[in-house]
Scaffold this motif. Structure first.
Motif, PDB file in Angstrom:
ATOM      1  N   MET A  56       4.622   1.616   2.739  1.00 55.22           N
ATOM      2  CA  MET A  56       3.164   1.629   2.840  1.00 55.22           C
ATOM      3  C   MET A  56       2.670   0.292   3.369  1.00 55.22           C
ATOM      4  N   SER A  57       1.799   0.326   4.363  1.00 51.90           N
ATOM      5  CA  SER A  57       1.237  -0.909   4.889  1.00 51.90           C
ATOM      6  C   SER A  57       0.174  -1.445   3.920  1.00 51.90           C
ATOM      7  N   ILE A  58       0.073  -2.747   3.862  1.00 51.24           N
ATOM      8  CA  ILE A  58      -0.862  -3.415   2.971  1.00 51.24           C
ATOM      9  C   ILE A  58      -1.947  -4.093   3.801  1.00 51.24           C
ATOM     10  N   LYS A  59      -3.207  -3.844   3.458  1.00 54.09           N
ATOM     11  CA  LYS A  59      -4.311  -4.541   4.108  1.00 54.09           C
ATOM     12  C   LYS A  59      -4.497  -5.883   3.408  1.00 54.09           C
ATOM     13  N   LEU A  60      -4.314  -6.945   4.173  1.00 53.14           N
ATOM     14  CA  LEU A  60      -4.305  -8.286   3.610  1.00 53.14           C
ATOM     15  C   LEU A  60      -5.709  -8.874   3.547  1.00 53.14           C
ATOM     16  N   PHE A  61      -6.126  -9.217   2.344  1.00 55.37           N
ATOM     17  CA  PHE A  61      -7.369  -9.962   2.130  1.00 55.37           C
ATOM     18  C   PHE A  61      -7.016 -11.319   1.517  1.00 55.37           C
ATOM     19  N   ILE A  62      -5.936 -11.896   2.033  1.00 50.89           N
ATOM     20  CA  ILE A  62      -5.473 -13.202   1.588  1.00 50.89           C
ATOM     21  C   ILE A  62      -5.802 -14.222   2.680  1.00 50.89           C
ATOM     22  N   PRO A  63      -5.890 -15.509   2.320  1.00 47.15           N
ATOM     23  CA  PRO A  63      -6.268 -16.527   3.313  1.00 47.15           C
ATOM     24  C   PRO A  63      -5.120 -16.926   4.234  1.00 47.15           C
ATOM     25  N   GLY A  64      -4.491 -15.961   4.833  1.00 43.06           N
ATOM     26  CA  GLY A  64      -3.429 -16.168   5.789  1.00 43.06           C
ATOM     27  C   GLY A  64      -2.056 -15.942   5.166  1.00 43.06           C
ATOM     28  N   PRO A  65      -1.170 -15.233   5.918  1.00 38.54           N
ATOM     29  CA  PRO A  65      -1.457 -14.671   7.232  1.00 38.54           C
ATOM     30  C   PRO A  65      -2.398 -13.476   7.145  1.00 38.54           C
ATOM     31  N   THR A  66      -3.019 -13.172   8.255  1.00 39.63           N
ATOM     32  CA  THR A  66      -3.929 -12.040   8.319  1.00 39.63           C
ATOM     33  C   THR A  66      -3.256 -10.871   9.031  1.00 39.63           C
ATOM     34  N   ASP A  67      -3.854  -9.702   8.902  1.00 37.46           N
ATOM     35  CA  ASP A  67      -3.348  -8.549   9.639  1.00 37.46           C
ATOM     36  C   ASP A  67      -3.459  -8.802  11.134  1.00 37.46           C
ATOM     37  N   VAL A  68      -2.496  -8.277  11.884  1.00 45.00           N
ATOM     38  CA  VAL A  68      -2.478  -8.436  13.335  1.00 45.00           C
ATOM     39  C   VAL A  68      -2.596  -7.060  13.971  1.00 45.00           C
ATOM     40  N   GLU A  69      -3.508  -6.932  14.917  1.00 48.91           N
ATOM     41  CA  GLU A  69      -3.739  -5.646  15.576  1.00 48.91           C
ATOM     42  C   GLU A  69      -2.501  -5.219  16.369  1.00 48.91           C
TER      43      GLU A  69
ATOM     44  N   GLN B  46      -1.458  -6.250  -8.524  1.00 50.53           N
ATOM     45  CA  GLN B  46      -0.436  -5.205  -8.554  1.00 50.53           C
ATOM     46  C   GLN B  46      -1.069  -3.832  -8.385  1.00 50.53           C
ATOM     47  N   ALA B  47      -2.174  -3.614  -9.079  1.00 51.08           N
ATOM     48  CA  ALA B  47      -2.872  -2.329  -8.959  1.00 51.08           C
ATOM     49  C   ALA B  47      -3.444  -2.148  -7.554  1.00 51.08           C
ATOM     50  N   LEU B  48      -3.927  -3.227  -6.965  1.00 43.88           N
ATOM     51  CA  LEU B  48      -4.459  -3.156  -5.600  1.00 43.88           C
ATOM     52  C   LEU B  48      -3.359  -2.828  -4.589  1.00 43.88           C
ATOM     53  N   MET B  49      -2.196  -3.434  -4.768  1.00 44.01           N
ATOM     54  CA  MET B  49      -1.105  -3.189  -3.831  1.00 44.01           C
ATOM     55  C   MET B  49      -0.634  -1.747  -3.881  1.00 44.01           C
ATOM     56  N   GLU B  50      -0.732  -1.128  -5.040  1.00 46.63           N
ATOM     57  CA  GLU B  50      -0.387   0.288  -5.148  1.00 46.63           C
ATOM     58  C   GLU B  50      -1.355   1.160  -4.360  1.00 46.63           C
ATOM     59  N   ARG B  51      -2.528   0.613  -4.069  1.00 51.74           N
ATOM     60  CA  ARG B  51      -3.538   1.328  -3.288  1.00 51.74           C
ATOM     61  C   ARG B  51      -3.610   0.842  -1.844  1.00 51.74           C
ATOM     62  N   GLY B  52      -2.728  -0.118  -1.502  1.00 46.63           N
ATOM     63  CA  GLY B  52      -2.662  -0.578  -0.118  1.00 46.63           C
ATOM     64  C   GLY B  52      -3.499  -1.790   0.211  1.00 46.63           C
ATOM     65  N   TYR B  53      -3.816  -2.616  -0.810  1.00 47.29           N
ATOM     66  CA  TYR B  53      -4.621  -3.822  -0.586  1.00 47.29           C
ATOM     67  C   TYR B  53      -3.960  -5.013  -1.282  1.00 47.29           C
ATOM     68  N   MET B  54      -4.300  -6.211  -0.825  1.00 46.77           N
ATOM     69  CA  MET B  54      -3.791  -7.421  -1.461  1.00 46.77           C
ATOM     70  C   MET B  54      -4.814  -8.542  -1.343  1.00 46.77           C
ATOM     71  N   ILE B  55      -5.098  -9.199  -2.474  1.00 47.65           N
ATOM     72  CA  ILE B  55      -5.944 -10.389  -2.502  1.00 47.65           C
ATOM     73  C   ILE B  55      -5.095 -11.559  -2.993  1.00 47.65           C
TER      74      ILE B  55
END
Length: 356
Positions: A1-14, A309-318
């Motif tokens: 599963m891909s994770i949408k990154l909401f962390i201060p780098g690295p960021t998602d790349v198109e 951890q709960a966010l990553m199970e839904r495809g997000y990361m902070i």
């Protein structure tokens, strides 16, 4: 599963940007390489609002940070820090045997011009370093008004770390009087890590000529001399990332446009910060809040690690709080190509998980 990154780098790349990494390899001393590096330089000058020389480094932004403070300090550096990456400037100075002092506002406070004035009027310093955007604290320093102070001291060079802001916030390098402004590809530019860039003024270049021990790989004069001669570099550059950067700069400048890109980042920051003030509190004081990453105080004492951890199970990361702020705060980045819909989805999921 891909994770949408909401962390201060690295960021998602198109995906289309990632595809540029597969461009056919070229000789790094070839005419094609020169033309590629020249195009990148001209586009970065537009992004940075500067006529200064542009250099690239096959390193993280820390490489050019070390190059800058080592090559430009003759007398003593004044390091202004509002977090971990401001502290890094000072650590680099110490490890390179460079005289330096560190100046730190109260926690959550930004660097004010009068603070810089008080330091420079002592006459002890010939370099000022500022972190424009501090990802550990979510503080964005006013490099423009600080620059007006530094301009009053002709012998002082102004070095700015814009690693987590260039491409997400407007930085008018020449207008601010910045001598070296540096960034990395993996944050607001929306590229993979491994390449850093900087603008270098003639003042910085001429100062560095008089500094005897600049090292080899990070010798500012050697790098600038090669760029001025033929847009080449003393050592092998990372050409795959250069192809991607060349392509991405076209998307930033021509497809989205700088004003729209800066406004989008500011809008996303306002959304997160309004949400944070509704449910929690913000670490950074009003007027000094970042446009690219928000540090939110964990006033309810929830487990940030469990949330992630709960966010990553839904495809997000902070990100958790940095250093001493771990579990006491959490960070949500909103930089590069992040769009409003994804951000609103993330905030909604956090509300669901924490029953806000």
């Amino acid at each position: 599963m891909s994770i949408k990154l909401f962390i201060p780098g690295p960021t998602d790349v198109e995906p289309d940007v990632l595809q540029q990494l597969a461009t056919t390899q070229i000789g790094h001393r070839s005419k094609t390489a020169t033309e590629l590096q020249k195009r990148i330089s001209e586009k970065l000058q537009k992004l940075m609002y500067t006529d200064n020389t542009i250099i690239l480094s096959t390193s993280s932004g820390s490489g050019i940070m070390e190059m800058a403070i080592r090559s430009c300090t003759q007398k003593r550096a004044a390091v202004f820090s509002v977090g971990a990456f401001g502290n890094r400037w000072f650590d680099m100075a110490k490890r390179n045997n460079i005289p330096a002092d560190i100046f730190t506002p109260e926690p959550g406070k930004g660097v004010r011009p009068e603070m810089v004035e008080d330091v420079l009027k002592t006459g002890k310093y010939d370099v000022v370093t500022i972190t424009h955007n501090e990802t550990s604290s979510g503080i964005m320093n006013p490099v423009d008004t600080i620059g007006e102070v530094v301009k009053q001291y002709p012998d002082v060079l102004y070095l700015v770390d814009a690693v987590s802001s260039l491409g997400g916030a407007k930085i008018e390098v020449d207008k601010c009087g910045i001598d070296i402004c540096l960034t990395s590809t993996q944050k607001c530019l929306g590229l993979p890590p491994g390449l850093s860039v900087a603008s270098v003024s003639e003042r910085a270049y001429n100062r560095a000529k008089d500094v005897p021990y600049r090292g080899y790989y990070l010798d500012l004069v050697n790098v600038v001399d090669r760029v001025k001669k033929n847009y080449q570099y003393p050592t092998t550059p990372v050409t795959p990332l250069m192809w991607a950067l060349d392509y991405k700069l076209d998307k930033i400048l021509e497809q989205e446009g700088l004003d729209h890109r800066f406004a989008r980042h500011e809008k996303l920051a306002n959304i997160v910060q309004k949400w944070a003030l509704k449910h929690f509190d913000l670490y950074a004081e009003d007027g000094f809040r970042s446009h690219t990453v928000t540090t939110i105080l964990n006033t309810k004492g929830y487990s940030v690690a469990e949330l992630n951890q709960a966010l990553m199970e839904r495809g997000y990361m902070i990100s958790n709080g940095y250093g001493s702020l771990k579990e006491k705060a959490f960070r949500i980045a909103h930089m590069a190509d992040r769009q409003e819909d994804d951000l609103l989805d993330l905030l909604s999921i956090i509300e669901e998980i924490w029953n806000l």
